[in-house]
Write a protein that holds these residues in place. Structure first.
Motif, PDB file in Angstrom:
ATOM      1  N   SER A 157       0.673  -1.136   0.092  1.00 56.32           N
ATOM      2  CA  SER A 157       0.023  -0.060   0.103  1.00 56.32           C
ATOM      3  C   SER A 157       0.831   1.292   0.138  1.00 56.32           C
ATOM      4  CB  SER A 157      -1.003  -0.109   1.316  1.00 56.32           C
ATOM      5  OG  SER A 157       0.031  -0.047   2.426  1.00 56.32           O
ATOM      6  N   LEU A 158       2.108   1.168   0.506  1.00 53.32           N
ATOM      7  CA  LEU A 158       2.827   2.509   0.732  1.00 53.32           C
ATOM      8  C   LEU A 158       3.418   2.833  -0.606  1.00 53.32           C
ATOM      9  CD1 LEU A 158       4.638   2.041   4.231  1.00 53.32           C
ATOM     10  CD2 LEU A 158       2.312   3.330   3.641  1.00 53.32           C
ATOM     11  N   PRO A 159       3.446   4.188  -0.843  1.00 56.44           N
ATOM     12  CA  PRO A 159       4.469   4.790  -1.939  1.00 56.44           C
ATOM     13  C   PRO A 159       5.864   4.259  -1.731  1.00 56.44           C
ATOM     14  CG  PRO A 159       2.875   6.602  -1.237  1.00 56.44           C
ATOM     15  CD  PRO A 159       2.825   5.237  -0.235  1.00 56.44           C
ATOM     16  N   ARG A 160       6.519   4.361  -2.953  1.00 54.06           N
ATOM     17  CA  ARG A 160       7.932   4.058  -2.864  1.00 54.06           C
ATOM     18  C   ARG A 160       9.104   4.662  -1.810  1.00 54.06           C
ATOM     19  NH1 ARG A 160      11.759   1.197  -5.689  1.00 54.06           N
ATOM     20  NH2 ARG A 160      14.166   2.046  -5.814  1.00 54.06           N
ATOM     21  N   ARG A 161       8.510   5.759  -1.802  1.00 56.88           N
ATOM     22  CA  ARG A 161       9.413   6.751  -0.655  1.00 56.88           C
ATOM     23  C   ARG A 161       9.020   6.182   0.761  1.00 56.88           C
ATOM     24  NH1 ARG A 161      11.945  11.616  -1.017  1.00 56.88           N
ATOM     25  NH2 ARG A 161      11.039  12.020  -3.037  1.00 56.88           N
ATOM     26  N   GLU A 162       7.840   6.253   0.989  1.00 50.19           N
ATOM     27  CA  GLU A 162       7.559   5.897   2.424  1.00 50.19           C
ATOM     28  C   GLU A 162       7.713   4.260   2.510  1.00 50.19           C
ATOM     29  OE1 GLU A 162       3.411   6.877   3.841  1.00 50.19           O
ATOM     30  OE2 GLU A 162       3.510   8.268   2.203  1.00 50.19           O
ATOM     31  N   PHE A 163       7.572   3.438   1.460  1.00 45.69           N
ATOM     32  CA  PHE A 163       8.041   2.174   1.575  1.00 45.69           C
ATOM     33  C   PHE A 163       9.488   1.846   2.230  1.00 45.69           C
ATOM     34  CE2 PHE A 163       9.167  -1.851  -1.029  1.00 45.69           C
ATOM     35  CZ  PHE A 163       8.990  -2.797  -0.130  1.00 45.69           C
ATOM     36  N   LYS A 164      10.521   2.793   1.391  1.00 44.75           N
ATOM     37  CA  LYS A 164      11.845   2.589   1.866  1.00 44.75           C
ATOM     38  C   LYS A 164      12.017   2.914   3.230  1.00 44.75           C
ATOM     39  CE  LYS A 164      16.335   4.523   0.865  1.00 44.75           C
ATOM     40  NZ  LYS A 164      16.971   3.101   1.252  1.00 44.75           N
ATOM     41  N   SER A 165      11.401   4.302   3.659  1.00 43.76           N
ATOM     42  CA  SER A 165      11.610   4.792   4.890  1.00 43.76           C
ATOM     43  C   SER A 165      10.900   3.994   6.073  1.00 43.76           C
ATOM     44  CB  SER A 165      11.314   6.309   5.260  1.00 43.76           C
ATOM     45  OG  SER A 165       9.978   6.400   4.920  1.00 43.76           O
ATOM     46  N   ARG A 166       9.883   3.320   5.711  1.00 49.91           N
ATOM     47  CA  ARG A 166       8.925   2.786   6.963  1.00 49.91           C
ATOM     48  C   ARG A 166       9.078   1.494   7.056  1.00 49.91           C
ATOM     49  NH1 ARG A 166       3.750   5.431   8.879  1.00 49.91           N
ATOM     50  NH2 ARG A 166       4.606   4.691  10.413  1.00 49.91           N
ATOM     51  N   VAL A 167       9.334   0.740   5.870  1.00 47.75           N
ATOM     52  CA  VAL A 167       9.539  -0.543   5.962  1.00 47.75           C
ATOM     53  C   VAL A 167      11.013  -1.346   5.710  1.00 47.75           C
ATOM     54  CG1 VAL A 167       8.812  -2.901   4.654  1.00 47.75           C
ATOM     55  CG2 VAL A 167       7.050  -0.983   4.924  1.00 47.75           C
ATOM     56  N   VAL A 168      11.409  -0.769   4.468  1.00 46.25           N
ATOM     57  CA  VAL A 168      12.889  -1.320   4.007  1.00 46.25           C
ATOM     58  C   VAL A 168      13.827  -1.004   4.989  1.00 46.25           C
ATOM     59  CG1 VAL A 168      14.635  -1.355   2.300  1.00 46.25           C
ATOM     60  CG2 VAL A 168      12.281  -1.314   1.490  1.00 46.25           C
ATOM     61  N   ASP A 169      14.023   0.565   5.504  1.00 46.09           N
ATOM     62  CA  ASP A 169      14.882   1.087   6.338  1.00 46.09           C
ATOM     63  C   ASP A 169      14.571   1.282   7.784  1.00 46.09           C
ATOM     64  OD1 ASP A 169      17.163   0.802   4.376  1.00 46.09           O
ATOM     65  OD2 ASP A 169      16.687   3.042   3.798  1.00 46.09           O
ATOM     66  N   ALA A 170      13.266   0.878   8.168  1.00 44.30           N
ATOM     67  CA  ALA A 170      12.687   0.891   9.486  1.00 44.30           C
ATOM     68  C   ALA A 170      13.505   0.043  10.430  1.00 44.30           C
ATOM     69  CB  ALA A 170      11.260   0.552   9.538  1.00 44.30           C
ATOM     70  N   PRO A 171      14.114   0.686  11.599  1.00 43.93           N
ATOM     71  CA  PRO A 171      14.854   0.167  12.602  1.00 43.93           C
ATOM     72  C   PRO A 171      14.255  -1.153  13.159  1.00 43.93           C
ATOM     73  CG  PRO A 171      14.862   2.474  13.195  1.00 43.93           C
ATOM     74  CD  PRO A 171      14.074   2.288  12.034  1.00 43.93           C
TER      75      PRO A 171
END
Length: 502
Positions: free
Chosen positions: A274-288
């Protein structure tokens, strides 16, 4: 406002055991393990109503060939046909399966066991009634409410849905403390989740939100966030569920709702689709919190990430769907099996409460999607479907939709980087045949979810993009029409006739 109340029952892991026992997607060893878990819990907690609800020969939800029952479910071939609204129109503990039990492992009915459990329930109710009567005669309102709370918890523990809801409603009506009211409504939500009553859950979530907004404390606000996110997940509102579930990762205390490992799975899946690519990276891929589980090599690194010591990494600075190289900040499938309770705890009880989970398919999925490694995307997606979507009662009903939406997301991501791409090249990127890709793309294009056309003569896919000038022109025309309409209305109001001027 004090510690949470009424959060021990129902045990939602039992509902998962019932799903495992009834689902056509689980293996026989898992079914037998679920059967043992269910039988032990029924005997330990004296769950006569739940036992009757599940195993009675005439009306039991898990009965497929019992005495006087119907054997149509067992004689049918293949998995049951699911209807999108089946679990909403008729709530049932196996509503996500269309209300039909399949498989070769049954919960046997024992009349003597049922009568024994029922006698035990009656004895407990008599003791509680006696306590309440004594409190009415010689004690205060606090003691009376305590006895009523015990009755509500008893009904919830033994699986008597209607009696539990009635008891909690009566308790809620006589309760004046806001924190206790919120705890009661959260207990009602869990009852709805246990029996897959989505309408009850929706009404109760709205009810709890109103109570929390009127002055709920920090802990109950965070608990409700996880409850609401899980509710949105069950009704396929992943865009609404993902921010709530991702926010809950760092403040999760609702262990009565689900294990932390399950919350990680739900949050990552919801964010991925569901998340746009920018949010997908910050909130999923790079989320601590996500990297702590999916992308670290050691327990110390996971602890550091969970405590916030490890940076979440740079956020995605581009909106272009281009192929990136894997980096150290991205979630990588290095860790295979993670027991979350080993992170800072050596308690044997804690280790038993958290299941061992293989997160590697999930890590591979988000890595392949974000970095554009499409040659591994389909295999990772298939593994996620097999190991997570098909095995979880909250995800099972929407697994076909999720897989379809993830394929669409990957196609759109690749096509956004090209104006023209050959079918053969795109099929090679995904590791599929040209004919299969053509058939899979066709419904997305026909429904205008992919702005492109397929030219099989030339063997290419042409992406159709609206230019900036065309978009600006359309915006100007639209805004101009709106302005003219407003001016005309204004003119009609203020216009004066010749006779009125005089």
């Amino acid at each position: 406002m004090g510690e949470p109340l009424y959060n021990h029952y129902p045990d939602l892991s039992l509902a998962q055991a019932v799903f495992t026992l009834a689902s056509p997607s689980t293996s026989s060893p898992n079914k037998r393990a679920a059967l043992t878990t269910l039988q032990d819990a029924i005997k330990e907690h004296k769950m006569a109503p739940l036992y009757h609800y599940l195993a009675h020969p005439l009306s039991g939800k898990l009965n497929s060939a019992g005495e006087g029952g119907t054997s149509s479910a067992k004689s049918s071939k293949g998995p049951p046909v699911l209807r999108r609204t089946s679990s909403i129109n008729s709530s049932s503990i196996i509503g996500v399966l269309g209300g039909i039990k399949t498989g070769d492992v049954d919960l046997p009915w024992d009349e003597h066991l049922y009568e024994e459990l029922k006698r035990e329930n009656d004895k407990e109710l008599e003791v509680i009634q006696k306590e309440e009567d004594e409190a009415v005669e010689s004690a205060g309102e606090t003691e009376i409410q305590s006895a009523r709370g015990k009755r509500a918890e008893l009904y919830t523990r033994i699986g008597d849905k209607d009696a539990a809801l009635a008891a909690y409603e009566a308790l809620l009506e006589k309760t004046g403390i806001l924190g206790t009211k919120i705890d009661i409504v959260l207990a009602i939500i869990r009852i709805g989740l246990f029996f897959d009553d989505k309408m009850l859950v929706k009404k109760s979530v709205d009810r709890a939100s109103t109570l929390v907004e009127s002055g709920g404390d920090w802990d109950r606000r965070n608990r409700l966030k996880a409850y609401t996110g899980l509710h949105y997940l069950t009704i396929r509102s992943y865009s609404a569920a993902s921010p709530l579930l991702l926010d809950s990762l760092s403040t999760f205390t609702s262990t009565e709702l689900c294990p932390y490992s399950s919350l990680v799975i739900y949050a990552v899946l919801a964010g991925s689709v569901s998340l746009p690519r920018r949010e997908f990276k910050s909130r999923v891929v790079d989320a601590p919190e996500v990297r702590a589980i999916l992308g670290s090599d050691s327990d110390s690194e996971r602890l550091a990430a969970l405590s916030g010591v490890v940076s979440s990494g740079p956020s995605a600075g581009d909106e272009e769907m281009q192929v990136d190289q894997p980096s150290a900040t991205s979630a990588t499938p290095n860790s295979t099996i993670v027991n979350l309770t080993t992170l800072g705890s050596s308690s044997s009880a804690a280790v038993k409460s958290e299941p061992m989970v293989d997160f590697k398919p999930l890590a591979s999925l988000i890595q392949s999607l974000y970095t554009g490694q499409y040659n591994t995307f389909f295999s990772a997606l298939a593994a996620v479907e097999t190991q997570f979507l098909s095995q979880d009662r909250y995800l099972y009903e929407h697994k076909g939709w999720f897989v379809r939406e993830m394929r669409l997301r990957a196609y759109a991501q690749l096509l956004q980087s090209y104006k023209v791409v050959s079918l053969e090249s795109m099929a090679s990127s995904f590791g599929v045949s040209v004919d299969w890709l053509d058939r899979d793309l066709a419904p997305f294009i026909a429904s205008q979810r992919l702005p492109c056309t397929i030219d099989r003569v030339k063997g290419v896919i042409e992406t159709q993009r609206a230019g900036d000038k065309n978009r600006q022109y359309n915006d100007v025309v639209k805004q101009g029409d709106q302005l003219i309409t407003k001016l005309q209305k204004y003119g009609q109001v203020v216009r004066l006739r010749g006779s009125e001027r005089g």
